[in-house]
Design a protein around this motif. Structure first.
Motif, PDB file in Angstrom:
ATOM      1  N   SER A  25      68.304  24.680  -7.201  1.00 52.64           N
ATOM      2  CA  SER A  25      69.585  25.262  -6.829  1.00 52.64           C
ATOM      3  C   SER A  25      70.436  25.516  -8.068  1.00 52.64           C
ATOM      4  O   SER A  25      71.042  26.578  -8.223  1.00 52.64           O
ATOM      5  CB  SER A  25      70.317  24.308  -5.881  1.00 52.64           C
ATOM      6  OG  SER A  25      71.645  24.703  -5.743  1.00 52.64           O
ATOM      7  N   ALA A  26      70.453  24.534  -8.970  1.00 53.16           N
ATOM      8  CA  ALA A  26      71.340  24.635 -10.132  1.00 53.16           C
ATOM      9  C   ALA A  26      70.856  25.686 -11.128  1.00 53.16           C
ATOM     10  O   ALA A  26      71.640  26.503 -11.613  1.00 53.16           O
ATOM     11  CB  ALA A  26      71.446  23.266 -10.815  1.00 53.16           C
ATOM     12  N   GLY A  28      69.516  28.959 -12.244  1.00 52.60           N
ATOM     13  CA  GLY A  28      69.399  30.277 -11.610  1.00 52.60           C
ATOM     14  C   GLY A  28      69.998  31.322 -12.522  1.00 52.60           C
ATOM     15  O   GLY A  28      70.027  31.161 -13.752  1.00 52.60           O
ATOM     16  N   ASN A  31      72.420  30.363 -15.311  1.00 51.18           N
ATOM     17  CA  ASN A  31      71.994  29.872 -16.619  1.00 51.18           C
ATOM     18  C   ASN A  31      71.525  30.989 -17.532  1.00 51.18           C
ATOM     19  O   ASN A  31      71.822  31.005 -18.723  1.00 51.18           O
ATOM     20  CB  ASN A  31      70.828  28.889 -16.463  1.00 51.18           C
ATOM     21  CG  ASN A  31      71.156  27.781 -15.500  1.00 51.18           C
ATOM     22  OD1 ASN A  31      71.386  28.021 -14.320  1.00 51.18           O
ATOM     23  ND2 ASN A  31      71.211  26.573 -16.001  1.00 51.18           N
ATOM     24  N   TYR A 112      75.168  37.661  -5.639  1.00 54.08           N
ATOM     25  CA  TYR A 112      74.000  37.083  -6.314  1.00 54.08           C
ATOM     26  C   TYR A 112      72.745  37.869  -5.971  1.00 54.08           C
ATOM     27  O   TYR A 112      71.881  38.106  -6.809  1.00 54.08           O
ATOM     28  CB  TYR A 112      73.875  35.646  -5.825  1.00 54.08           C
ATOM     29  CG  TYR A 112      73.183  34.682  -6.766  1.00 54.08           C
ATOM     30  CD1 TYR A 112      73.862  34.097  -7.822  1.00 54.08           C
ATOM     31  CD2 TYR A 112      71.860  34.316  -6.562  1.00 54.08           C
ATOM     32  CE1 TYR A 112      73.251  33.180  -8.640  1.00 54.08           C
ATOM     33  CE2 TYR A 112      71.236  33.397  -7.384  1.00 54.08           C
ATOM     34  CZ  TYR A 112      71.948  32.836  -8.421  1.00 54.08           C
ATOM     35  OH  TYR A 112      71.336  31.914  -9.232  1.00 54.08           O
ATOM     36  N   THR A 233      77.268  26.793 -12.205  1.00 54.69           N
ATOM     37  CA  THR A 233      75.937  26.518 -12.713  1.00 54.69           C
ATOM     38  C   THR A 233      75.344  25.253 -12.093  1.00 54.69           C
ATOM     39  O   THR A 233      74.131  25.142 -11.933  1.00 54.69           O
ATOM     40  CB  THR A 233      75.926  26.450 -14.257  1.00 54.69           C
ATOM     41  OG1 THR A 233      74.571  26.468 -14.708  1.00 54.69           O
ATOM     42  CG2 THR A 233      76.599  25.218 -14.790  1.00 54.69           C
ATOM     43  N   LEU A 234      76.200  24.298 -11.734  1.00 55.24           N
ATOM     44  CA  LEU A 234      75.669  23.083 -11.093  1.00 55.24           C
ATOM     45  C   LEU A 234      75.596  23.225  -9.570  1.00 55.24           C
ATOM     46  O   LEU A 234      75.185  22.308  -8.875  1.00 55.24           O
ATOM     47  CB  LEU A 234      76.547  21.872 -11.433  1.00 55.24           C
ATOM     48  CG  LEU A 234      76.519  21.383 -12.879  1.00 55.24           C
ATOM     49  CD1 LEU A 234      77.492  20.212 -13.048  1.00 55.24           C
ATOM     50  CD2 LEU A 234      75.126  20.946 -13.298  1.00 55.24           C
ATOM     51  N   SER A 235      76.008  24.362  -9.059  1.00 57.37           N
ATOM     52  CA  SER A 235      76.066  24.610  -7.609  1.00 57.37           C
ATOM     53  C   SER A 235      76.988  23.636  -6.882  1.00 57.37           C
ATOM     54  O   SER A 235      76.742  23.307  -5.729  1.00 57.37           O
ATOM     55  CB  SER A 235      74.687  24.500  -6.948  1.00 57.37           C
ATOM     56  OG  SER A 235      73.703  25.185  -7.621  1.00 57.37           O
ATOM     57  N   VAL A 238      80.710  23.859  -3.183  1.00 54.89           N
ATOM     58  CA  VAL A 238      80.508  24.641  -1.965  1.00 54.89           C
ATOM     59  C   VAL A 238      79.760  23.880  -0.871  1.00 54.89           C
ATOM     60  O   VAL A 238      79.675  24.340   0.260  1.00 54.89           O
ATOM     61  CB  VAL A 238      79.721  25.946  -2.241  1.00 54.89           C
ATOM     62  CG1 VAL A 238      80.492  26.848  -3.162  1.00 54.89           C
ATOM     63  CG2 VAL A 238      78.351  25.657  -2.810  1.00 54.89           C
ATOM     64  N   SER A 240      76.460  22.929  -1.264  1.00 51.33           N
ATOM     65  CA  SER A 240      75.006  23.110  -1.381  1.00 51.33           C
ATOM     66  C   SER A 240      74.324  21.802  -1.770  1.00 51.33           C
ATOM     67  O   SER A 240      73.297  21.422  -1.203  1.00 51.33           O
ATOM     68  CB  SER A 240      74.682  24.148  -2.455  1.00 51.33           C
ATOM     69  OG  SER A 240      74.983  25.418  -1.969  1.00 51.33           O
ATOM     70  N   SER A 326      67.996  29.312  -5.871  1.00 48.70           N
ATOM     71  CA  SER A 326      69.444  29.082  -5.829  1.00 48.70           C
ATOM     72  C   SER A 326      70.049  29.710  -4.583  1.00 48.70           C
ATOM     73  O   SER A 326      70.887  29.103  -3.909  1.00 48.70           O
ATOM     74  CB  SER A 326      70.126  29.680  -7.057  1.00 48.70           C
ATOM     75  OG  SER A 326      69.640  29.100  -8.225  1.00 48.70           O
ATOM     76  N   SER A 329      69.892  27.779  -1.468  1.00 48.37           N
ATOM     77  CA  SER A 329      70.842  26.677  -1.315  1.00 48.37           C
ATOM     78  C   SER A 329      72.241  27.168  -0.968  1.00 48.37           C
ATOM     79  O   SER A 329      73.094  26.392  -0.561  1.00 48.37           O
ATOM     80  CB  SER A 329      70.871  25.816  -2.572  1.00 48.37           C
ATOM     81  OG  SER A 329      71.492  26.512  -3.623  1.00 48.37           O
TER      82      SER A 329
HETATM   83  N1  PFF Z   1      73.744  27.287  -9.655  1.00 44.79           N
HETATM   84  C1  PFF Z   1      73.324  28.634  -9.434  1.00 44.79           C
HETATM   85  C2  PFF Z   1      73.107  29.321 -10.756  1.00 44.79           C
HETATM   86  O1  PFF Z   1      73.457  28.775 -11.794  1.00 44.79           O
HETATM   87  O2  PFF Z   1      72.579  30.418 -10.745  1.00 44.79           O
HETATM   88  C3  PFF Z   1      74.317  29.395  -8.606  1.00 44.79           C
HETATM   89  C4  PFF Z   1      74.759  28.724  -7.348  1.00 44.79           C
HETATM   90  C5  PFF Z   1      73.831  28.181  -6.468  1.00 44.79           C
HETATM   91  C6  PFF Z   1      76.100  28.648  -7.046  1.00 44.79           C
HETATM   92  C7  PFF Z   1      74.244  27.590  -5.291  1.00 44.79           C
HETATM   93  C8  PFF Z   1      76.524  28.044  -5.893  1.00 44.79           C
HETATM   94  C9  PFF Z   1      75.574  27.520  -5.020  1.00 44.79           C
HETATM   95  F1  PFF Z   1      75.966  26.976  -3.921  1.00 44.79           F
END
Ligand code: PFF
Length: 468
Positions: A25-26, A28, A31, A112, A233-235, A238, A240, A326, A329
């Motif tokens: 998830s993080a 994606g 990064n 996204y 970036t850490l998701s 929200v 997730s 990602s 999630s």
């Molecule tokens: N963490 C993902 C990224 O860095 O691409 C983006 C993301 C995933 C944002 C999931 C929010 C989320 F709920």
């Protein structure tokens, strides 16, 4: 009590699978695509330092809070927060931030999917050898041609949304594990190969300095951007990670797990930055070029190295899978909630939500071409306009959704989650869930959640306001 239940939406086989899923998830587009271009736009080192500080002091404590709330209640975020609030003798209304989080995640998914669609196009372009021997100008022109074509963007956006819905409809727990085991190590190896290429450009140190030379006078320019990106970036912020936490086995150590995910995520972003910027400088490109940065620089690298066509194709496939794990999630909190609430089929709920996100995503598709002149949040000489066609300033549809989610909704959501873990849950509950051996460490982590992280979010908001 909630603590022993199992989520009706599934559960991971072990703590490692949670690490894989949360890292999936993080790691994606945030990064590989967003981190480098934001670093470029906000002047380099100052942004990177603020980003790292935000990850350590704000992002990780919030990730910890989300994981423990989810695992404690073993339900989708809205129901988790509601039941834990009631259990702690507080108002069920405290679950509202989780509702906001679900909406934010769906909004993020809408754009996204469009950007992930670009990677789909690049998989084919690379495979067909479209970039062999290309220079920076040629790569820029190819990218411009892609974004100018609404039909092509719509096609890829649609395909990516269908791919995402497919995994979700079958259930995250079943679908995710196998692909992640192969993909994560491979992604890292390819990033290292790209890093190797960037060494040969003769501009490696220039890239390095750009990323790591700290200019104190620039710090204030991008703090809110850096914090927003740390969340993105850490998701976190929200729900997730919270929903993934709700599928976590009972006896896994949350602290070490969360730290592992945070470190992996940061490593991937920094490696991507180190790989990209030397290519930017070698090609005489602009570091502040914005969202096209990765799509212009990487073809130049792959177009000019041995086996570049093959490696480039594999690389964009990996970017695609990283984006896919990602985006899954992002949809999961809302799907899990609606399944719990309505008892209807996962497939039906997934299809409905994916369609909704697809529709909103069309706004982003058009913001790069036909609708590029549609501007929102315009502060003109004649005052403020929510919408104005052809205005000089303001934000495009894509920029507006990105701004609203990253800069506002994620930090607010994260603030609410960490306050919930720190102030609403009983200290004993938190201690039990974290199960840290050292009491000193527990106290430190607990205060990070109670005071440091919330203050961090507030200070950045205030600093941003003061700048206006
Ligand atoms: N963490 C993902 C990224 O860095 O691409 C983006 C993301 C995933 C944002 C999931 C929010 C989320 F709920």
């Amino acid at each position: 009590m909630a603590g022993n239940a199992v989520s009706i939406n599934g559960s991971w086989a072990s703590r490692w699978v949670f690490i894989l899923a949360a890292t999936g998830s993080a790691v994606g587009l945030g990064n590989i695509w967003k981190f480098p271009y934001m670093t470029g736009m906000y002047g380099g080192g100052a942004f990177v330092v603020m980003y790292l500080v935000c990850i350590a002091l704000v992002g990780l404590p919030i990730m910890l809070a989300e994981t423990l709330i989810g695992r404690r209640a073993r339900m989708s975020p809205v129901n988790a927060m509601r039941s834990l609030a009631v259990e702690a003798g507080a108002s069920p209304k405290l679950a509202w931030p989780a509702v906001m989080g679900m909406v934010a995640a769906l909004l993020i998914l809408s754009f996204y999917s469009v950007i992930a669609g670009w990677s789909l196009d690049y998989v084919l372009g690379m495979g067909a050898g479209r970039f062999t021997g290309v220079d920076a100008a040629g790569a820029g022109a190819a990218f411009g041609a892609l974004t100018a074509d609404p039909w092509r963007l719509t096609l890829w956006h649609t395909l990516f949304m269908v791919l995402t819905g497919f995994v979700i409809a079958r259930g995250v727990v079943a679908g995710l594990e196998k692909s992640l085991r192969v993909m994560m190590p491979l992604l890292f190896v390819l990033l290292l190969i790209l890093l190797g290429y960037s060494f040969t450009t003769g501009h490696f140190m220039e890239g390095f300095h750009f990323l790591f030379s700290f200019q104190p006078d620039k710090v204030l320019d991008g703090v809110l951007a850096a914090m927003g990106h740390a969340f993105f970036t850490l998701s976190v912020g929200v729900g997730s990670i919270m929903v993934y936490g709700s599928y976590m086995p009972r006896h896994a150590s949350i602290g070490a797990t969360v730290l592992t995910v945070g470190i992996l995520d940061t490593l991937v972003a920094l490696t991507a930055g180190l790989a990209l910027f030397p290519i930017v400088f070698a090609g005489g490109l602009e570091p502040g070029a914005g969202p096209g940065l990765m799509f212009v620089t990487l073809p130049v690298a792959f177009g000019n190295i041995p086996f570049g066509q093959l490696m480039g194709t594999v690389f964009f496939i990996l970017v695609l899978i990283a984006a896919w794990t990602s985006s899954i999630s992002m949809l999961e909190p809302a799907v899990a909630y609606l399944v719990e609430r309505t008892g209807r089929s996962r497939a039906l709920i997934t299809a409905g939500l994916a369609l909704l996100c697809w529709l909103v995503g069309m706004g982003t598709v058009l913001s790069f071409n036909l609708g590029a002149d549609a501007r929102f949040f315009v502060f003109g000489e004649d005052g403020f306009h929510l919408f104005q066609w052809g205005a000089e300033g303001g934000r495009t549809f894509f920029d507006s959704i990105d701004y609203l989610t990253s800069r506002i909704l994620l930090p607010l959501g994260g603030l609410a989650f960490v306050l919930f873990a720190g102030w609403v849950l009983k200290r004993e509950t938190v201690r039990e869930e974290l199960a840290l051996r050292s009491p000193l460490l527990f106290t430190a982590v607990y205060w990070l959640m109670r005071v440091v992280a919330p203050l961090g979010v507030l200070v950045v908001f205030v600093a941003e306001l003061a700048k206006q």
